[in-house]
Design a protein around this motif. Structure first.
Motif, PDB file in Angstrom:
ATOM      1  N   MET A   1       4.549   6.922   0.678  1.00 46.71           N
ATOM      2  CA  MET A   1       4.577   6.439  -0.811  1.00 46.71           C
ATOM      3  C   MET A   1       3.419   7.555  -1.352  1.00 46.71           C
ATOM      4  O   MET A   1       2.301   7.294  -1.146  1.00 46.71           O
ATOM      5  CB  MET A   1       4.325   5.127  -1.272  1.00 46.71           C
ATOM      6  N   LYS A   2       3.881   8.460  -1.968  1.00 45.95           N
ATOM      7  CA  LYS A   2       2.837   9.655  -2.313  1.00 45.95           C
ATOM      8  C   LYS A   2       1.595   8.913  -3.165  1.00 45.95           C
ATOM      9  O   LYS A   2       0.425   9.381  -2.929  1.00 45.95           O
ATOM     10  CB  LYS A   2       3.451  10.787  -2.856  1.00 45.95           C
ATOM     11  N   LEU A   3       1.960   8.450  -4.134  1.00 49.07           N
ATOM     12  CA  LEU A   3       1.005   7.756  -4.950  1.00 49.07           C
ATOM     13  C   LEU A   3      -0.212   6.993  -4.347  1.00 49.07           C
ATOM     14  O   LEU A   3      -1.476   7.124  -4.455  1.00 49.07           O
ATOM     15  CB  LEU A   3       1.458   7.030  -6.139  1.00 49.07           C
ATOM     16  N   LEU A   4       0.402   6.279  -3.209  1.00 45.52           N
ATOM     17  CA  LEU A   4      -0.846   5.376  -2.410  1.00 45.52           C
ATOM     18  C   LEU A   4      -1.565   6.610  -1.492  1.00 45.52           C
ATOM     19  O   LEU A   4      -2.753   6.137  -1.229  1.00 45.52           O
ATOM     20  CB  LEU A   4       0.005   4.582  -1.485  1.00 45.52           C
ATOM     21  N   LYS A   5      -0.782   7.194  -0.844  1.00 46.65           N
ATOM     22  CA  LYS A   5      -1.295   8.377   0.109  1.00 46.65           C
ATOM     23  C   LYS A   5      -2.505   9.175  -0.657  1.00 46.65           C
ATOM     24  O   LYS A   5      -3.502   9.266  -0.243  1.00 46.65           O
ATOM     25  CB  LYS A   5      -0.440   9.263   0.521  1.00 46.65           C
ATOM     26  N   ASP A   6      -2.073   9.490  -2.051  1.00 47.69           N
ATOM     27  CA  ASP A   6      -3.117  10.225  -2.770  1.00 47.69           C
ATOM     28  C   ASP A   6      -4.395   9.483  -3.007  1.00 47.69           C
ATOM     29  O   ASP A   6      -5.625   9.841  -3.060  1.00 47.69           O
ATOM     30  CB  ASP A   6      -2.322  10.701  -4.023  1.00 47.69           C
ATOM     31  N   LYS A   7      -4.046   8.158  -3.206  1.00 53.91           N
ATOM     32  CA  LYS A   7      -5.306   7.168  -3.668  1.00 53.91           C
ATOM     33  C   LYS A   7      -6.042   7.152  -2.234  1.00 53.91           C
ATOM     34  O   LYS A   7      -7.500   7.056  -2.186  1.00 53.91           O
ATOM     35  CB  LYS A   7      -4.657   5.841  -4.121  1.00 53.91           C
TER      36      LYS A   7
END
Lengths: 198, 198
Positions: A1-7
């Protein structure tokens, strides 16, 4: 999950080789938009499983679990770590050891909220050794209900929990999988060197 | 808030004259649709206050608080009742006595998540004696930030918390106000006999 990885990349703080501190968006301060997205993603992954209840454990599991339950249109239950005065009879009790806190908690769930025909999605913020997830699964099974899946926000894949749960027959879906926290850096499973294909 | 009042009437269990057990939708099992409505209602009531953070205390406050934060578009912070290994420095600590559990907890909030220019909405599931709300307010004020309001899901108006908080200058908005739990029945404040208008 990209949003979470970025966070995780932007705000996660690595402490030693074992601990990822994410208290700016998951464990203390919480990002509600991210929690909503997490809930939507679990609902997407487990939408076909006929889930009737979402079960988590206080405290950091509550926000992702309530968002998941909202998306799935089912109730959420959070297991308590300590018995309260108003909740002492007719409970399932399981012992769960926390490696992080180095203590054993009794987790409790009221019997009246789990039925034999329930299909339960277990949601938690972290998966490391799997103690909490196994404890929750034992509660579900004591009720005669089915564990329909286990949804984890952040899996520390270098610890044995995911493997042990999968070997026990559970479907585990982790939104972010961390291969290593060595040298103060977060390495995701997808970023790890692949097995040789020669 | 009618939806919540209906739920209290349908599912609340009165224990003695002091305790209302609402563990089927608020304190153990949670109704996610109701939590979403609670969040929307707090956002409606406090929308004009320039809120920058929602602050609650684990565990039952987390679901209403995350929904409120989502509606307001701001982060949520939950105060911890026990210090964890990964969160030991740079924290605000306040002692809070729980009449229900008959114990004093130390509640902690990391200093980095509260700034002097924050306008904080405190959200909690119950208001009885006001101990938790006052403790959270002290944390906010130690940070030099402002308590912009206190949103309570269920207020037990026959206990002194709401009066004490209001006298201290805080704006308290409770979605349901309970006048009495005597004789095993829930009486809402609106249902109580009015003062004579003769």
């Amino acid at each position: 999950m990209k949003l979470l990885k970025d966070k995780v990349m932007a705000e996660g703080i690595v402490l030693g080789n074992q601990v990822l501190k994410v208290d700016s968006f998951l464990n203390h301060q919480m990002d509600p938009v991210l929690m909503k997205e997490v809930g939507a993603e679990f609902a997407r992954r487990f939408g076909g499983e006929g889930i009737t209840k979402v079960l988590t454990i206080e405290s950091s599991g509550i926000a992702p679990a309530i968002m998941t339950a909202l998306e799935l249109g089912v109730p959420m239950i959070f297991a308590r770590k300590h018995q309260s005065l108003t909740l002492k009879d007719n409970i399932y009790v399981e012992k769960v050891y926390s490696f992080t806190k180095r203590e054993t908690n009794e987790i409790t769930v009221s019997k009246k909220f789990l039925r034999a025909d329930d299909r339960v999605l277990i949601v938690d913020d972290f998966l490391a050794n799997g103690e909490a997830a196994f404890g929750l699964a034992r509660v579900v099974e004591k009720a005669g209900a089915a564990v329909a899946g286990i949804g984890i926000v952040i899996e520390k894949s270098f610890q044995p929990g995911a493997r042990l749960l999968t070997e026990a027959g559970y479907r585990v879906e982790s939104l972010v999988r961390i291969a290593s926290l060595e040298d103060g850096a977060v390495a995701f499973v997808e970023d790890a060197p692949n097995h040789s294909c020669d």
